[in-house]
Design a protein around this motif. Structure first.
Motif, PDB file in Angstrom:
ATOM      1  N   THR A 134      -2.585   5.766   3.287  1.00 14.17           N
ATOM      2  CA  THR A 134      -3.825   5.023   3.046  1.00 14.17           C
ATOM      3  C   THR A 134      -4.193   4.199   4.279  1.00 14.17           C
ATOM      4  O   THR A 134      -3.324   3.783   5.044  1.00 14.17           O
ATOM      5  CB  THR A 134      -3.687   4.081   1.845  1.00 14.17           C
ATOM      6  OG1 THR A 134      -2.630   3.146   2.115  1.00 14.17           O
ATOM      7  CG2 THR A 134      -3.377   4.851   0.588  1.00 14.17           C
TER       8      THR A 134
ATOM      9  N   SER B  53      -3.696   5.574   8.896  1.00 16.42           N
ATOM     10  CA  SER B  53      -2.946   6.257   7.849  1.00 16.42           C
ATOM     11  C   SER B  53      -1.544   5.646   7.843  1.00 16.42           C
ATOM     12  O   SER B  53      -0.689   6.018   8.644  1.00 16.42           O
ATOM     13  CB  SER B  53      -2.886   7.753   8.134  1.00 16.42           C
ATOM     14  OG  SER B  53      -2.113   8.424   7.161  1.00 16.42           O
TER      15      SER B  53
ATOM     16  N   THR C 122       0.839  -1.184   0.000  1.00 13.26           N
ATOM     17  CA  THR C 122       0.000   0.000   0.000  1.00 13.26           C
ATOM     18  C   THR C 122       0.878   1.240   0.000  1.00 13.26           C
ATOM     19  O   THR C 122       2.101   1.144   0.082  1.00 13.26           O
ATOM     20  CB  THR C 122      -0.940  -0.002   1.219  1.00 13.26           C
ATOM     21  OG1 THR C 122      -1.924   1.031   1.056  1.00 13.26           O
ATOM     22  CG2 THR C 122      -0.160   0.259   2.496  1.00 13.26           C
ATOM     23  N   GLU C 123       0.245   2.377  -0.120  1.00 19.03           N
ATOM     24  CA  GLU C 123       0.996   3.627  -0.160  1.00 19.03           C
ATOM     25  C   GLU C 123       0.831   4.393   1.155  1.00 19.03           C
ATOM     26  O   GLU C 123      -0.189   4.262   1.850  1.00 19.03           O
ATOM     27  CB  GLU C 123       0.530   4.481  -1.339  1.00 19.03           C
ATOM     28  CG  GLU C 123       0.849   3.851  -2.689  1.00 19.03           C
ATOM     29  CD  GLU C 123       0.536   4.778  -3.841  1.00 19.03           C
ATOM     30  OE1 GLU C 123       0.939   4.438  -4.978  1.00 19.03           O
ATOM     31  OE2 GLU C 123      -0.098   5.819  -3.626  1.00 19.03           O
TER      32      GLU C 123
END
Lengths: 113, 113
Positions: A17, A80, A13-14
């Motif tokens: 996110t 996050s 994932t980035e």
């Protein structure tokens, strides 16, 4: 083998996110745990649960939240994701009263780019 | 707070040689002690445990560990290792009755032919 299933097993994932990891057990054990494993650090406890809706923090809980709405499911959420949360995450369960004998899942490898 | 020190991060040995993996803990109260093993790309599994009683505990595959209260140690030994013993070994401690298990940083045992 204890019936513990982690999903997903792998995720990329980035940064920034949200990510949710799921742990599902079929053993009806009261206690459930989330650990992270990093080279040179061993396993460190993130959060644990001692019953439905009953959770407590471990030693590395910052940036993580958990929920347990059913005996069999324990969710770990990264609201996050950050690169420092790249790790292998293990769910574990134990009977009551706890003695330290844990049964582990196969792990979820999370990479945050 | 409890802590666990595994004195060697890596231990290379030849097949059929004896091995000792060292573990020391810090706690002033009654403790339960564990050794967990992690084979490549798998979760952890319990190898052996000390809860009470005899200070020498054994596993089904030939490992043994001795609880030494005066030295606060719980070293793991095997008189003759096999290639299949190659894995990472984690020592862990919990205060008697506590739901939290504290792990050491692990010792990678590599058994060479």
């Amino acid at each position: 083998d204890a019936g513990i299933t982690q999903s997903p097993r792998h995720k990329v994932t980035e940064t920034g996110t949200p990510v949710t990891l799921r742990c599902h057990q079929t053993e009806n054990h009261r206690y459930m745990y989330w650990y992270r494993q990093d080279p040179g650090h061993g396993l460190r406890l993130i959060h644990y649960s001692y019953g439905v809706k009953d959770t407590d923090k471990g030693e590395v809980s910052d940036g993580y939240s958990v929920s347990r709405s059913k005996t069999e499911d324990f969710l770990l959420t990264l609201e996050s994701a950050t690169s420092s949360q790249t790790s292998v995450y293990f769910c574990a369960i134990s009977e009551s009263p706890p003695t330290g004998e844990l049964f582990f899942g196969e792990g979820s490898r999370l990479t945050v780019l | 707070a409890q802590s666990v020190t595994q004195l060697d991060s890596q231990v290379p040995v030849f097949e059929e040689a004896p091995v000792e993996l060292r573990c020391n803990y810090s706690s002033s109260v009654s403790v339960y002690l564990f050794w967990y093993v992690q084979y490549p790309n798998q979760g952890l599994q319990l190898l052996l445990k000390y809860l009470s009683g005899s200070t020498l505990v054994e596993s089904i595959n030939g490992f043994e560990a001795e609880f030494n209260k005066s030295q606060t140690s719980f070293h793991l030994r095997k008189p003759s290792v096999h290639i299949s013993d190659t894995a990472e070994y984690f020592c862990a401690v919990s205060q008697g009755g506590s739901e939290k298990l504290v792990f050491g940083k692990g010792t990678k045992l590599t058994v060479n032919p």
